[in-house]
Write a protein that holds these residues in place. Structure first.
Motif, PDB file in Angstrom:
ATOM      1  N   ASN A  61    -121.938  36.245  16.723  1.00 42.48           N
ATOM      2  CA  ASN A  61    -120.603  36.782  16.986  1.00 42.48           C
ATOM      3  C   ASN A  61    -120.177  36.412  18.399  1.00 42.48           C
ATOM      4  O   ASN A  61    -120.983  36.483  19.335  1.00 42.48           O
ATOM      5  CB  ASN A  61    -120.582  38.303  16.844  1.00 42.48           C
ATOM      6  CG  ASN A  61    -120.692  38.748  15.412  1.00 42.48           C
ATOM      7  OD1 ASN A  61    -120.144  38.109  14.523  1.00 42.48           O
ATOM      8  ND2 ASN A  61    -121.399  39.843  15.184  1.00 42.48           N
ATOM      9  N   ALA A  62    -118.930  36.034  18.544  1.00 51.04           N
ATOM     10  CA  ALA A  62    -118.402  35.704  19.870  1.00 51.04           C
ATOM     11  C   ALA A  62    -118.046  36.983  20.624  1.00 51.04           C
ATOM     12  O   ALA A  62    -117.764  38.012  20.014  1.00 51.04           O
ATOM     13  CB  ALA A  62    -117.175  34.814  19.733  1.00 51.04           C
ATOM     14  N   PRO A  63    -118.058  36.946  21.949  1.00 57.08           N
ATOM     15  CA  PRO A  63    -117.643  38.132  22.717  1.00 57.08           C
ATOM     16  C   PRO A  63    -116.158  38.424  22.504  1.00 57.08           C
ATOM     17  O   PRO A  63    -115.398  37.587  22.014  1.00 57.08           O
ATOM     18  CB  PRO A  63    -117.930  37.729  24.169  1.00 57.08           C
ATOM     19  CG  PRO A  63    -118.808  36.526  24.090  1.00 57.08           C
ATOM     20  CD  PRO A  63    -118.487  35.835  22.813  1.00 57.08           C
ATOM     21  N   ALA A  64    -115.765  39.603  22.873  1.00 60.16           N
ATOM     22  CA  ALA A  64    -114.343  39.956  22.835  1.00 60.16           C
ATOM     23  C   ALA A  64    -113.597  39.212  23.940  1.00 60.16           C
ATOM     24  O   ALA A  64    -114.194  38.810  24.948  1.00 60.16           O
ATOM     25  CB  ALA A  64    -114.183  41.470  23.003  1.00 60.16           C
ATOM     26  N   PRO A  65    -112.301  38.984  23.779  1.00 56.67           N
ATOM     27  CA  PRO A  65    -111.532  38.299  24.826  1.00 56.67           C
ATOM     28  C   PRO A  65    -111.660  39.001  26.173  1.00 56.67           C
ATOM     29  O   PRO A  65    -111.719  40.236  26.243  1.00 56.67           O
ATOM     30  CB  PRO A  65    -110.094  38.357  24.299  1.00 56.67           C
ATOM     31  CG  PRO A  65    -110.233  38.482  22.821  1.00 56.67           C
ATOM     32  CD  PRO A  65    -111.478  39.301  22.599  1.00 56.67           C
ATOM     33  N   PHE A  66    -111.726  38.215  27.218  1.00 61.61           N
ATOM     34  CA  PHE A  66    -111.794  38.665  28.616  1.00 61.61           C
ATOM     35  C   PHE A  66    -113.134  39.281  29.002  1.00 61.61           C
ATOM     36  O   PHE A  66    -113.313  39.704  30.149  1.00 61.61           O
ATOM     37  CB  PHE A  66    -110.675  39.668  28.959  1.00 61.61           C
ATOM     38  CG  PHE A  66    -109.296  39.210  28.596  1.00 61.61           C
ATOM     39  CD1 PHE A  66    -108.750  38.083  29.173  1.00 61.61           C
ATOM     40  CD2 PHE A  66    -108.549  39.891  27.662  1.00 61.61           C
ATOM     41  CE1 PHE A  66    -107.482  37.650  28.845  1.00 61.61           C
ATOM     42  CE2 PHE A  66    -107.278  39.475  27.315  1.00 61.61           C
ATOM     43  CZ  PHE A  66    -106.740  38.352  27.908  1.00 61.61           C
ATOM     44  N   SER A  67    -114.103  39.321  28.067  1.00 56.54           N
ATOM     45  CA  SER A  67    -115.389  39.928  28.404  1.00 56.54           C
ATOM     46  C   SER A  67    -116.116  39.151  29.492  1.00 56.54           C
ATOM     47  O   SER A  67    -116.844  39.729  30.304  1.00 56.54           O
ATOM     48  CB  SER A  67    -116.270  40.012  27.153  1.00 56.54           C
ATOM     49  OG  SER A  67    -115.688  40.810  26.169  1.00 56.54           O
ATOM     50  N   ALA A  68    -115.949  37.834  29.497  1.00 53.66           N
ATOM     51  CA  ALA A  68    -116.661  37.004  30.466  1.00 53.66           C
ATOM     52  C   ALA A  68    -115.889  36.824  31.768  1.00 53.66           C
ATOM     53  O   ALA A  68    -116.432  36.295  32.741  1.00 53.66           O
ATOM     54  CB  ALA A  68    -116.952  35.627  29.856  1.00 53.66           C
ATOM     55  N   ASP A  69    -114.631  37.253  31.805  1.00 54.73           N
ATOM     56  CA  ASP A  69    -113.768  36.973  32.959  1.00 54.73           C
ATOM     57  C   ASP A  69    -113.758  38.136  33.938  1.00 54.73           C
ATOM     58  O   ASP A  69    -113.852  39.303  33.552  1.00 54.73           O
ATOM     59  CB  ASP A  69    -112.335  36.706  32.489  1.00 54.73           C
ATOM     60  CG  ASP A  69    -112.255  35.558  31.495  1.00 54.73           C
ATOM     61  OD1 ASP A  69    -113.015  34.592  31.680  1.00 54.73           O
ATOM     62  OD2 ASP A  69    -111.454  35.644  30.550  1.00 54.73           O
ATOM     63  N   ARG A  70    -113.622  37.780  35.189  1.00 55.79           N
ATOM     64  CA  ARG A  70    -113.364  38.815  36.185  1.00 55.79           C
ATOM     65  C   ARG A  70    -111.885  39.157  36.128  1.00 55.79           C
ATOM     66  O   ARG A  70    -111.025  38.288  36.288  1.00 55.79           O
ATOM     67  CB  ARG A  70    -113.741  38.333  37.582  1.00 55.79           C
ATOM     68  CG  ARG A  70    -113.562  39.430  38.628  1.00 55.79           C
ATOM     69  CD  ARG A  70    -114.127  39.056  39.974  1.00 55.79           C
ATOM     70  NE  ARG A  70    -114.100  40.193  40.884  1.00 55.79           N
ATOM     71  CZ  ARG A  70    -114.522  40.165  42.135  1.00 55.79           C
ATOM     72  NH1 ARG A  70    -115.021  39.041  42.638  1.00 55.79           N
ATOM     73  NH2 ARG A  70    -114.480  41.235  42.887  1.00 55.79           N
ATOM     74  N   THR A  71    -111.585  40.407  35.856  1.00 54.83           N
ATOM     75  CA  THR A  71    -110.207  40.814  35.645  1.00 54.83           C
ATOM     76  C   THR A  71    -109.795  41.877  36.655  1.00 54.83           C
ATOM     77  O   THR A  71    -110.629  42.546  37.265  1.00 54.83           O
ATOM     78  CB  THR A  71    -109.999  41.361  34.226  1.00 54.83           C
ATOM     79  OG1 THR A  71    -110.898  42.467  34.020  1.00 54.83           O
ATOM     80  CG2 THR A  71    -110.295  40.288  33.181  1.00 54.83           C
ATOM     81  N   PHE A  72    -108.489  42.011  36.798  1.00 55.11           N
ATOM     82  CA  PHE A  72    -107.897  42.966  37.728  1.00 55.11           C
ATOM     83  C   PHE A  72    -106.820  43.761  37.009  1.00 55.11           C
ATOM     84  O   PHE A  72    -106.240  43.300  36.028  1.00 55.11           O
ATOM     85  CB  PHE A  72    -107.289  42.253  38.936  1.00 55.11           C
ATOM     86  CG  PHE A  72    -108.285  41.477  39.745  1.00 55.11           C
ATOM     87  CD1 PHE A  72    -108.908  42.045  40.853  1.00 55.11           C
ATOM     88  CD2 PHE A  72    -108.619  40.175  39.396  1.00 55.11           C
ATOM     89  CE1 PHE A  72    -109.834  41.333  41.590  1.00 55.11           C
ATOM     90  CE2 PHE A  72    -109.546  39.453  40.127  1.00 55.11           C
ATOM     91  CZ  PHE A  72    -110.152  40.037  41.228  1.00 55.11           C
ATOM     92  N   SER A  73    -106.568  44.963  37.505  1.00 57.04           N
ATOM     93  CA  SER A  73    -105.530  45.819  36.943  1.00 57.04           C
ATOM     94  C   SER A  73    -104.459  46.077  37.998  1.00 57.04           C
ATOM     95  O   SER A  73    -104.775  46.258  39.180  1.00 57.04           O
ATOM     96  CB  SER A  73    -106.115  47.163  36.485  1.00 57.04           C
ATOM     97  OG  SER A  73    -107.018  46.969  35.420  1.00 57.04           O
ATOM     98  N   PRO A  74    -103.195  46.078  37.592  1.00 56.93           N
ATOM     99  CA  PRO A  74    -102.126  46.393  38.550  1.00 56.93           C
ATOM    100  C   PRO A  74    -102.052  47.895  38.812  1.00 56.93           C
ATOM    101  O   PRO A  74    -102.169  48.702  37.896  1.00 56.93           O
ATOM    102  CB  PRO A  74    -100.869  45.878  37.842  1.00 56.93           C
ATOM    103  CG  PRO A  74    -101.197  45.974  36.387  1.00 56.93           C
ATOM    104  CD  PRO A  74    -102.677  45.718  36.259  1.00 56.93           C
ATOM    105  N   GLU A  75    -101.884  48.236  40.032  1.00 60.11           N
ATOM    106  CA  GLU A  75    -101.714  49.633  40.429  1.00 60.11           C
ATOM    107  C   GLU A  75    -100.526  49.738  41.380  1.00 60.11           C
ATOM    108  O   GLU A  75    -100.176  48.769  42.063  1.00 60.11           O
ATOM    109  CB  GLU A  75    -102.973  50.171  41.131  1.00 60.11           C
ATOM    110  CG  GLU A  75    -104.242  50.120  40.297  1.00 60.11           C
ATOM    111  CD  GLU A  75    -104.265  51.145  39.192  1.00 60.11           C
ATOM    112  OE1 GLU A  75    -103.421  52.076  39.238  1.00 60.11           O
ATOM    113  OE2 GLU A  75    -105.097  51.009  38.272  1.00 60.11           O
ATOM    114  N   VAL A  76     -99.931  50.901  41.393  1.00 61.84           N
ATOM    115  CA  VAL A  76     -98.826  51.157  42.314  1.00 61.84           C
ATOM    116  C   VAL A  76     -99.366  51.961  43.492  1.00 61.84           C
ATOM    117  O   VAL A  76     -99.899  53.055  43.319  1.00 61.84           O
ATOM    118  CB  VAL A  76     -97.676  51.906  41.619  1.00 61.84           C
ATOM    119  CG1 VAL A  76     -96.570  52.211  42.614  1.00 61.84           C
ATOM    120  CG2 VAL A  76     -97.135  51.089  40.461  1.00 61.84           C
ATOM    121  N   ALA A  77     -99.252  51.399  44.677  1.00 61.83           N
ATOM    122  CA  ALA A  77     -99.716  52.070  45.895  1.00 61.83           C
ATOM    123  C   ALA A  77     -98.516  52.419  46.781  1.00 61.83           C
ATOM    124  O   ALA A  77     -97.439  51.833  46.660  1.00 61.83           O
ATOM    125  CB  ALA A  77    -100.683  51.171  46.648  1.00 61.83           C
TER     126      ALA A  77
END
Length: 239
Positions: A180-196
């Protein structure tokens, strides 16, 4: 060769009427409208071909090769508005407060296989195969995954083993791997947008969501199968 597309588009609508008692809550009670438009498109390409040859009077060979492509795209838009002036004027653009959101996921897998089967006097068959897969969700430091397969079958009824009541009797054994292949983005370093808030001003910022794994590969499993097939009573019963 089989080519296909599965196009699944949907629209969801949620509407809360204005309710002075606020039984829907402080936000939905002011009148709220939400529209969601999810779309899932899947594209498939399957090809398989087989070439047969008679090597000798007793030995035959059957070589097969194939390709499988599967591409899936999911996209979703969501828009909402709360604070309606009237129940009949329930367009999102007419609401006091509006919000929008969008999501997108894409994954593509490509696999090829090669298989050869040798047959001896139409009673003993040996098969060896290999499948090679690549997937867009694999880590950047991992390229291809290889799955082998081996099988052996013996048509005993063609080789003089005639049991009472049996029309045909075949024994078989096989070993193979799949994954089975991994789920999308599992191998990637990802970021989330936040409001500061900086100096009382709201600004967009990025925070780490997942650190990823550049060596991420397919989940692989192996299987051994041993069994038999039998036909009894002139084909009236199969076992």
């Amino acid at each position: 060769l089989v080519i296909g597309m599965d196009k699944y588009d949907r629209r969801d609508r949620t509407f809360y009427q204005i309710d002075p008692t606020r039984k829907w809550g402080a936000t939905a009670g002011t009148g709220q409208i939400v529209q969601r438009v999810p779309m899932t498109h899947t594209y498939t390409v399957d090809y398989a071909g087989t070439a047969r040859a008679k090597v000798t009077n007793n030995l035959t060979t059957k070589f097969s090769t194939g390709l499988q492509l599967n591409a899936r795209q999911f996209q979703r838009w969501t828009a909402s508005g709360d604070g309606l002036v009237a129940n009949n004027l329930n367009l999102i653009g007419a609401a006091a407060n509006t919000q929008g959101d969008e999501g997108f996921t894409e994954q593509t897998s490509l696999g090829v296989f090669f298989q050869n089967q040798l047959g001896w006097r139409d009673r003993l068959f040996a098969t060896a195969a290999v499948r090679i897969d690549d997937n867009s969700a694999f880590g950047s430091d991992f390229s291809l995954v290889v799955y082998p397969k081996f099988s052996l079958s013996w048509v005993a009824s063609e080789d003089g083993l005639n049991l009472p009541g049996f029309d045909e009797l075949k024994f078989r054994a096989a070993y193979g791997q799949a994954g089975n292949a991994p789920a999308p983005f599992s191998a990637d370093r990802t970021f989330s947008p936040e409001v500061a808030t900086v100096d009382n001003v709201s600004v967009n910022a990025l925070t780490p969501a997942a650190y990823g794994n550049t060596n991420l590969k397919a989940e692989t499993g192996a299987e051994i199968e041993i069994g038999f097939d039998a036909s009894l009573l002139k084909g009236a019963v199969g076992l």
